[in-house]
Scaffold this motif. Structure first.
Motif, PDB file in Angstrom:
ATOM      1  N   ILE A  21      -8.697   5.571  -1.343  1.00  0.00           N
ATOM      2  CA  ILE A  21      -8.797   4.134  -1.612  1.00  0.00           C
ATOM      3  C   ILE A  21      -9.167   3.382  -0.342  1.00  0.00           C
ATOM      4  O   ILE A  21     -10.012   2.468  -0.356  1.00  0.00           O
ATOM      5  N   PHE A  49       0.834  -1.216   0.000  1.00  0.00           N
ATOM      6  CA  PHE A  49       0.000   0.000   0.000  1.00  0.00           C
ATOM      7  C   PHE A  49       0.861   1.255   0.000  1.00  0.00           C
ATOM      8  O   PHE A  49       0.453   2.305  -0.500  1.00  0.00           O
ATOM      9  N   GLU A  54     -12.902   3.923   0.373  1.00  0.00           N
ATOM     10  CA  GLU A  54     -13.751   3.203  -0.562  1.00  0.00           C
ATOM     11  C   GLU A  54     -13.721   1.702  -0.270  1.00  0.00           C
ATOM     12  O   GLU A  54     -14.737   1.012  -0.364  1.00  0.00           O
ATOM     13  N   LEU A  55     -12.555   1.192   0.097  1.00  0.00           N
ATOM     14  CA  LEU A  55     -12.421  -0.226   0.418  1.00  0.00           C
ATOM     15  C   LEU A  55     -13.255  -0.594   1.634  1.00  0.00           C
ATOM     16  O   LEU A  55     -13.989  -1.586   1.631  1.00  0.00           O
ATOM     17  N   ILE A  67       1.287   2.917  -3.336  1.00  0.00           N
ATOM     18  CA  ILE A  67       0.192   3.792  -3.787  1.00  0.00           C
ATOM     19  C   ILE A  67       0.404   5.209  -3.254  1.00  0.00           C
ATOM     20  O   ILE A  67       0.254   6.194  -3.993  1.00  0.00           O
ATOM     21  N   THR A  78      -2.083  -2.284   6.829  1.00  0.00           N
ATOM     22  CA  THR A  78      -1.478  -1.857   5.552  1.00  0.00           C
ATOM     23  C   THR A  78       0.022  -1.942   5.668  1.00  0.00           C
ATOM     24  O   THR A  78       0.611  -1.789   6.740  1.00  0.00           O
ATOM     25  N   HIS A  93       1.030   8.026  -5.999  1.00  0.00           N
ATOM     26  CA  HIS A  93      -0.170   8.850  -6.261  1.00  0.00           C
ATOM     27  C   HIS A  93      -0.472   9.866  -5.157  1.00  0.00           C
ATOM     28  O   HIS A  93      -1.397  10.671  -5.311  1.00  0.00           O
ATOM     29  N   ILE A 131      -4.832  10.272  -2.381  1.00  0.00           N
ATOM     30  CA  ILE A 131      -5.408   9.160  -3.145  1.00  0.00           C
ATOM     31  C   ILE A 131      -5.416   7.891  -2.294  1.00  0.00           C
ATOM     32  O   ILE A 131      -6.379   7.113  -2.303  1.00  0.00           O
ATOM     33  N   GLY A 132      -4.333   7.670  -1.527  1.00  0.00           N
ATOM     34  CA  GLY A 132      -4.287   6.504  -0.643  1.00  0.00           C
ATOM     35  C   GLY A 132      -5.410   6.514   0.375  1.00  0.00           C
ATOM     36  O   GLY A 132      -6.059   5.476   0.626  1.00  0.00           O
TER      37      GLY A 132
END
Length: 343
Positions: free
Chosen positions: A320, A305, A323-324, A308, A342, A312, A316-317
């Motif tokens: 994500i 992770f 959303e997960l 990411i 993570t 990004h 953004i991490g």
């Protein structure tokens, strides 16, 4: 005649234009009362307004202003209207007696009077006046205390079947309701819809046993807002100590709940933090040991992770991660725990 005073005794104002009559009344009353004297109507009114006597012995037949007019003026003043008046007069006609009572007299003594009779009647009227004054003061204090309570404490009187019989001003303000919106309605109109039936069952079982019930509850205001409250419901009794219903006290604890949530949950994902997880684990392990209720834990490990975040950015991490978590919660609505690792 010299005025006789004693601040520790009730005040009696003797009003008569004949010094002999004043002397006779004073001799009968001076041991028990502080005596004030007036020889005309004008002086009688001035003394009454300044000294506020506990009783006025008032002659009817006086020059310039008779006793009826004096009585009328005394009782037209809000500060002196309740002071009892006993008329002293030589008049014998029943019509005069009737007129005296119409002007607010509490009693009527004909001249020449006997000292024992005067003492008894004065004592009776002062006792009644003193008692009434004490009751009026207590009633005023009670009204002030009730208003203070009504304006500052959110409470409602509730019947045995849950009907709201009265809601305080503070209660109406807290729940954004007008009194008529609550009066006669069932208390469940304030239910958020998110409280379990088991909770209400425990509530009614407790208060139906004439026991107090205390809890934290999420309820709904009349304009649809949801708020957390500390609720205390206690039995209510009448003056004969007969159980007649309940009193529900409410205190807004939104800040307390918010602080508790902040201290127990991760700011990013909304998941329980380690402190909260430890408490949940203890509670569920205890329930499992007692009732055999199962519980589950989902343990997720997101490999790489960090890549990411590096490629990004952390924003953004974070997106994500959220959303997960949302996807997992929708997929398994009955899961009590999720532990996310993570790397």
């Amino acid at each position: 005649m010299k005025q006789i005073t004693n601040v520790n005794k009730p005040k009696v104002l003797v009003v008569d234009d004949e010094p002999t009559n004043i002397h006779v009344a004073a001799k009968a009353l001076e041991e028990s009362y502080e005596l004030l004297v007036a020889t005309d109507g004008k002086k009688a009114i001035e003394t009454t307004n300044e000294q506020l006597p506990d009783l006025v012995l008032l002659d009817i037949m006086m020059p310039e202003m008779d006793g009826f007019e004096v009585a009328q003026r005394i009782h037209s003043n809000p500060l002196t209207k309740n002071i009892p008046i006993i008329f002293l007069t030589a008049k014998q006609h029943q019509e005069d007696v009737k007129q005296g009572f119409q002007f607010g007299a509490k009693d009527y003594i004909r001249k020449p009077f006997k000292p024992d009779e005067l003492q008894a009647r004065v004592a009776s009227q002062i006792e009644a006046y003193t008692l009434q004054e004490r009751l009026d003061r207590e009633l005023k204090i009670r009204k002030q205390n009730w208003k203070m309570l009504d304006d500052n404490v959110a409470f409602a009187f509730v019947s045995f079947n849950g009907e709201i019989e009265y809601a305080s001003n503070a209660f109406c303000q807290e729940f954004r309701c007008k009194p008529e919106e609550l009066q006669g309605k069932n208390f469940n109109m304030l239910s958020s819809g998110e409280t379990t039936q088991e909770f209400y069952k425990e509530l009614w079982t407790t208060i139906s046993s004439e026991k107090p019930f205390e809890s934290e509850i999420l309820d709904k205001t009349c304009n649809g807002e949801l708020h957390w409250y500390h609720s205390t419901i206690v039995p209510r009794y009448d003056e004969d100590k007969t159980w007649i219903g309940y009193t529900a006290f409410y205190k807004n604890i939104d800040d307390k709940i918010k602080l508790k949530q902040l201290s127990e949950r991760d700011n990013l994902t909304g998941l329980a933090n380690r402190l909260r997880l430890n408490n949940i684990l203890d509670d569920n392990a205890e329930q499992f040991a007692r009732h055999g209720y199962p519980f589950s834990i989902i343990l997720l490990d997101l490999d790489y992770f960090k890549n990411i975040n590096d490629q990004h950015g952390h924003q953004i991490g974070d997106l994500i991660l959220k959303e997960l978590i949302c996807s997992i919660l929708v997929f398994n609505l009955y899961t009590k725990w999720i532990i996310l690792l993570t790397s």
